[in-house]
Design a protein around this motif. Sequence first.
Motif, PDB file in Angstrom:
ATOM      1  N   LYS A  33       0.843  -1.180   0.000  1.00 35.85           N
ATOM      2  CA  LYS A  33       0.000   0.000   0.000  1.00 35.85           C
ATOM      3  C   LYS A  33       0.889   1.245   0.000  1.00 35.85           C
ATOM      4  N   LEU A  34       0.650   2.124  -0.978  1.00 33.51           N
ATOM      5  CA  LEU A  34       1.416   3.350  -1.084  1.00 33.51           C
ATOM      6  C   LEU A  34       0.850   4.374  -0.109  1.00 33.51           C
ATOM      7  N   SER A  35       1.698   4.906   0.720  1.00 37.98           N
ATOM      8  CA  SER A  35       1.259   5.878   1.714  1.00 37.98           C
ATOM      9  C   SER A  35       1.926   7.213   1.429  1.00 37.98           C
ATOM     10  N   ILE A  36       1.106   8.251   1.298  1.00 40.71           N
ATOM     11  CA  ILE A  36       1.664   9.578   1.084  1.00 40.71           C
ATOM     12  C   ILE A  36       1.130  10.516   2.163  1.00 40.71           C
ATOM     13  N   SER A  37       1.953  11.480   2.485  1.00 38.10           N
ATOM     14  CA  SER A  37       1.574  12.432   3.536  1.00 38.10           C
ATOM     15  C   SER A  37       0.603  13.470   2.981  1.00 38.10           C
ATOM     16  N   ILE A  38       0.012  14.227   3.864  1.00 40.09           N
ATOM     17  CA  ILE A  38      -0.894  15.306   3.459  1.00 40.09           C
ATOM     18  C   ILE A  38      -0.128  16.328   2.630  1.00 40.09           C
ATOM     19  N   GLU A  39       1.090  16.632   3.060  1.00 44.68           N
ATOM     20  CA  GLU A  39       1.918  17.599   2.331  1.00 44.68           C
ATOM     21  C   GLU A  39       2.189  17.111   0.907  1.00 44.68           C
ATOM     22  N   GLU A  40       2.541  15.825   0.767  1.00 44.91           N
ATOM     23  CA  GLU A  40       2.789  15.261  -0.560  1.00 44.91           C
ATOM     24  C   GLU A  40       1.522  15.292  -1.410  1.00 44.91           C
ATOM     25  N   SER A  41       0.402  14.998  -0.802  1.00 43.39           N
ATOM     26  CA  SER A  41      -0.877  15.031  -1.508  1.00 43.39           C
ATOM     27  C   SER A  41      -1.186  16.436  -2.011  1.00 43.39           C
ATOM     28  N   GLU A  42      -0.920  17.446  -1.197  1.00 46.72           N
ATOM     29  CA  GLU A  42      -1.154  18.839  -1.601  1.00 46.72           C
ATOM     30  C   GLU A  42      -0.242  19.238  -2.757  1.00 46.72           C
ATOM     31  N   VAL A  43       1.020  18.814  -2.695  1.00 44.74           N
ATOM     32  CA  VAL A  43       1.972  19.136  -3.760  1.00 44.74           C
ATOM     33  C   VAL A  43       1.553  18.446  -5.056  1.00 44.74           C
ATOM     34  N   ILE A  44       1.123  17.203  -4.969  1.00 46.62           N
ATOM     35  CA  ILE A  44       0.648  16.481  -6.151  1.00 46.62           C
ATOM     36  C   ILE A  44      -0.530  17.224  -6.775  1.00 46.62           C
ATOM     37  N   GLU A  45      -1.451  17.701  -5.957  1.00 43.79           N
ATOM     38  CA  GLU A  45      -2.609  18.456  -6.447  1.00 43.79           C
ATOM     39  C   GLU A  45      -2.176  19.763  -7.104  1.00 43.79           C
ATOM     40  N   VAL A  51       0.682  20.372  -8.583  1.00 48.05           N
ATOM     41  CA  VAL A  51       1.324  20.051  -9.856  1.00 48.05           C
ATOM     42  C   VAL A  51       0.269  19.723 -10.911  1.00 48.05           C
ATOM     43  N   LYS A  52      -0.789  19.020 -10.519  1.00 55.26           N
ATOM     44  CA  LYS A  52      -1.876  18.731 -11.460  1.00 55.26           C
ATOM     45  C   LYS A  52      -2.556  20.013 -11.922  1.00 55.26           C
ATOM     46  N   GLU A  53      -2.766  20.951 -10.993  1.00 53.54           N
ATOM     47  CA  GLU A  53      -3.383  22.231 -11.345  1.00 53.54           C
ATOM     48  C   GLU A  53      -2.473  23.027 -12.282  1.00 53.54           C
ATOM     49  N   LEU A  54      -1.175  23.002 -12.025  1.00 49.83           N
ATOM     50  CA  LEU A  54      -0.208  23.696 -12.869  1.00 49.83           C
ATOM     51  C   LEU A  54      -0.198  23.095 -14.271  1.00 49.83           C
ATOM     52  N   HIS A  70      -7.739  31.691 -14.578  1.00 51.60           N
ATOM     53  CA  HIS A  70      -7.140  30.390 -14.280  1.00 51.60           C
ATOM     54  C   HIS A  70      -5.743  30.587 -13.690  1.00 51.60           C
ATOM     55  N   ALA A  71      -4.959  31.496 -14.263  1.00 52.69           N
ATOM     56  CA  ALA A  71      -3.603  31.763 -13.763  1.00 52.69           C
ATOM     57  C   ALA A  71      -3.647  32.310 -12.334  1.00 52.69           C
ATOM     58  N   LEU A  72      -4.577  33.228 -12.076  1.00 56.23           N
ATOM     59  CA  LEU A  72      -4.693  33.793 -10.727  1.00 56.23           C
ATOM     60  C   LEU A  72      -4.987  32.706  -9.703  1.00 56.23           C
ATOM     61  N   GLU A  73      -5.800  31.750 -10.095  1.00 56.24           N
ATOM     62  CA  GLU A  73      -6.141  30.648  -9.187  1.00 56.24           C
ATOM     63  C   GLU A  73      -4.965  29.703  -8.979  1.00 56.24           C
ATOM     64  N   VAL A  74      -4.332  29.278 -10.077  1.00 52.38           N
ATOM     65  CA  VAL A  74      -3.248  28.295  -9.993  1.00 52.38           C
ATOM     66  C   VAL A  74      -2.030  28.857  -9.266  1.00 52.38           C
ATOM     67  N   PHE A  75      -1.679  30.096  -9.563  1.00 58.22           N
ATOM     68  CA  PHE A  75      -0.493  30.691  -8.952  1.00 58.22           C
ATOM     69  C   PHE A  75      -0.814  31.402  -7.643  1.00 58.22           C
ATOM     70  N   GLU A  76      -2.046  31.213  -7.154  1.00 62.16           N
ATOM     71  CA  GLU A  76      -2.504  31.752  -5.881  1.00 62.16           C
ATOM     72  C   GLU A  76      -2.228  33.246  -5.766  1.00 62.16           C
ATOM     73  N   LEU A  77      -2.613  33.980  -6.803  1.00 62.58           N
ATOM     74  CA  LEU A  77      -2.433  35.428  -6.817  1.00 62.58           C
ATOM     75  C   LEU A  77      -3.673  36.159  -6.318  1.00 62.58           C
ATOM     76  N   MET A  78      -4.714  35.410  -5.982  1.00 60.92           N
ATOM     77  CA  MET A  78      -5.917  35.983  -5.378  1.00 60.92           C
ATOM     78  C   MET A  78      -5.956  35.505  -3.930  1.00 60.92           C
ATOM     79  N   PRO A  79      -5.301  36.235  -3.022  1.00 61.46           N
ATOM     80  CA  PRO A  79      -5.166  35.744  -1.651  1.00 61.46           C
ATOM     81  C   PRO A  79      -6.492  35.524  -0.937  1.00 61.46           C
ATOM     82  N   PHE A  80      -7.531  36.246  -1.331  1.00 62.04           N
ATOM     83  CA  PHE A  80      -8.806  36.089  -0.645  1.00 62.04           C
ATOM     84  C   PHE A  80      -9.499  34.777  -1.003  1.00 62.04           C
TER      85      PHE A  80
END
Length: 94
Positions: free
Chosen positions: A4-16, A18-21, A66-76
């Motif tokens: 069973k492959l186990s990934i941390s929450i941090e790894e899961s967030e990074v994977i997400e 990268v998919k968004e990028l 889309h860019a504002l969302e992916v690059f988190e340029l909309m802090p709110f």
Amino acid sequence: MSEKLSISIEESEVIEQVKELKGFYSHAMTYVLVISFLAVFNWVTSPDYFWVFWVILGWGIGLVSHALEVFELMPFLGADWEKKEIEKRLGRRL
């Protein structure tokens, strides 16, 4: 043998992230290719009216959004906002 492959929450967030990028880059590539084709088509069929401008403007707004969302340029509406909303709805801290 299956492990069973186990990934941390941090790894899961990074994977997400990268998919968004990847999705954004795909969107941007499609935009460039389609707009290029339409610009040439516009130039060949009706050089007196640059109607492709409206496509560029409309789709461009979507691409910028889309860019504002992916690059988190909309802090709110960024990751901190999401975490606070999740905590509020769960009624507890994460």
